[in-house]
Design a protein around this motif. Sequence first.
Motif, PDB file in Angstrom:
ATOM      1  N   ASP A  10       1.037  -1.314   0.127  1.00 48.51           N
ATOM      2  CA  ASP A  10       0.131   0.022  -0.116  1.00 48.51           C
ATOM      3  C   ASP A  10       0.754   1.240  -0.198  1.00 48.51           C
ATOM      4  O   ASP A  10       1.782   1.322   0.838  1.00 48.51           O
ATOM      5  CB  ASP A  10      -0.886  -0.065   1.141  1.00 48.51           C
ATOM      6  N   ILE A  14       0.897  -0.482  -5.053  1.00 45.39           N
ATOM      7  CA  ILE A  14      -0.538  -0.023  -5.424  1.00 45.39           C
ATOM      8  C   ILE A  14      -1.010   1.132  -4.469  1.00 45.39           C
ATOM      9  O   ILE A  14      -0.311   1.303  -3.366  1.00 45.39           O
ATOM     10  CB  ILE A  14      -1.558  -1.119  -5.195  1.00 45.39           C
ATOM     11  N   CYS A  16      -4.875   2.012  -3.435  1.00 44.40           N
ATOM     12  CA  CYS A  16      -6.344   1.838  -3.496  1.00 44.40           C
ATOM     13  C   CYS A  16      -7.361   2.970  -3.278  1.00 44.40           C
ATOM     14  O   CYS A  16      -8.096   2.882  -4.068  1.00 44.40           O
ATOM     15  CB  CYS A  16      -6.567   0.506  -2.650  1.00 44.40           C
ATOM     16  N   THR A  21      -5.575  -0.056  -8.212  1.00 43.70           N
ATOM     17  CA  THR A  21      -5.604  -1.432  -7.212  1.00 43.70           C
ATOM     18  C   THR A  21      -4.860  -2.642  -7.755  1.00 43.70           C
ATOM     19  O   THR A  21      -5.175  -3.844  -7.343  1.00 43.70           O
ATOM     20  CB  THR A  21      -7.139  -1.814  -7.269  1.00 43.70           C
ATOM     21  N   ASP A  22      -4.227  -2.390  -8.783  1.00 42.18           N
ATOM     22  CA  ASP A  22      -3.139  -3.631  -9.411  1.00 42.18           C
ATOM     23  C   ASP A  22      -1.850  -2.896  -9.783  1.00 42.18           C
ATOM     24  O   ASP A  22      -1.799  -1.726  -9.795  1.00 42.18           O
ATOM     25  CB  ASP A  22      -4.039  -3.985 -10.817  1.00 42.18           C
ATOM     26  N   ASN A  53      -4.598 -10.215  -2.545  1.00 42.62           N
ATOM     27  CA  ASN A  53      -5.450 -10.408  -3.622  1.00 42.62           C
ATOM     28  C   ASN A  53      -4.707 -11.556  -4.611  1.00 42.62           C
ATOM     29  O   ASN A  53      -3.817 -11.808  -4.695  1.00 42.62           O
ATOM     30  CB  ASN A  53      -6.051  -9.448  -4.432  1.00 42.62           C
ATOM     31  N   SER A 126     -12.826  -0.895   1.184  1.00 41.90           N
ATOM     32  CA  SER A 126     -12.310   0.360   0.330  1.00 41.90           C
ATOM     33  C   SER A 126     -11.140  -0.151  -0.050  1.00 41.90           C
ATOM     34  O   SER A 126     -10.428   0.660  -0.949  1.00 41.90           O
ATOM     35  CB  SER A 126     -12.506   1.481   1.389  1.00 41.90           C
ATOM     36  N   TYR A 127     -10.311  -1.075   0.520  1.00 43.40           N
ATOM     37  CA  TYR A 127      -9.019  -1.388   0.091  1.00 43.40           C
ATOM     38  C   TYR A 127      -9.107  -2.789  -0.895  1.00 43.40           C
ATOM     39  O   TYR A 127      -8.081  -3.170  -1.171  1.00 43.40           O
ATOM     40  CB  TYR A 127      -8.148  -1.713   1.221  1.00 43.40           C
ATOM     41  N   SER A 128     -10.302  -3.247  -1.478  1.00 45.83           N
ATOM     42  CA  SER A 128     -10.357  -4.421  -1.954  1.00 45.83           C
ATOM     43  C   SER A 128      -9.972  -5.725  -1.628  1.00 45.83           C
ATOM     44  O   SER A 128      -9.476  -6.429  -2.123  1.00 45.83           O
ATOM     45  CB  SER A 128      -9.763  -3.946  -3.381  1.00 45.83           C
TER      46      SER A 128
END
Length: 261
Positions: A10, A14, A16, A21-22, A53, A126-128
């Motif tokens: 983070d 990425i 977010c 997000t990627d 993820n 919100s952070y996927s």
Amino acid sequence: MKKAVFFDIDGTLIDCLKGITDITPRVKRAIGELKARGNYVFIATGRPYAFLNEALLDFGFDGFVLTNGAYVKIADKCIHKEAINKELIEKLVDKFEDLNVEYILQGEKYSYIKDTHKKLHSYYESYSVSKSYLEGNFNHKEVDVYKIEMLCNDQAGTDYCLTLGDSNFNYIYNLHDQTFELYSKANSKASGILKVLEYLDIPVENSYAFGDGKNDIEMLSTVGCGIAMGNADDYVKGFAKKVTDTVENDGVAIGIEKFIL
């Protein structure tokens, strides 16, 4: 000789909250070039396994330093793990329940969060963060916990959480979100990285790390070359040997191209 490069997630790979997000294509290519030249690439994050993820898991990293160094794996082999004392966990959870503090107990593969902790669930959405490895039915006395995160609903909860930095714990506090990350002082990203380097027989001077946050300071100042992101605070940048560009400007790729390759 091979090099080992460690990446925070983070604010580094990425972001977010800014819609990244990627890992961007340029950064993927740069990390791929590191691997193509025979070097090792690792994630070093405060996140637990449950917060990774599929894109990160499938990217091809050689291993993961998780929960701020409390759990470390290379390929499929765990080389270090140190859970927080269960008596301390029980004491903390009892106090969280009394003060209406929402919390998540971060384990080896699964992380444990009550279904009733709606605000904390929403925060992770919100952070996927996927719910695939989030478990709502658990007994906190029976699970191994490597890190805890909390969300405070009032000042009483916040005041208590602010007392938790002591001989046992460090914490990171986000005033805007009223969230805390609580982790053992016995481990850090830096200590996890040193275990990886020892296992792979790579000298410290051949190690690099990218980071942006306060929990990256130790690793930035421990590796051979710590590289701070352009979006890092000036305080964090002061512990790095190099500074690259921001996440949105492919800072990791620029740093790899300029300082490693």
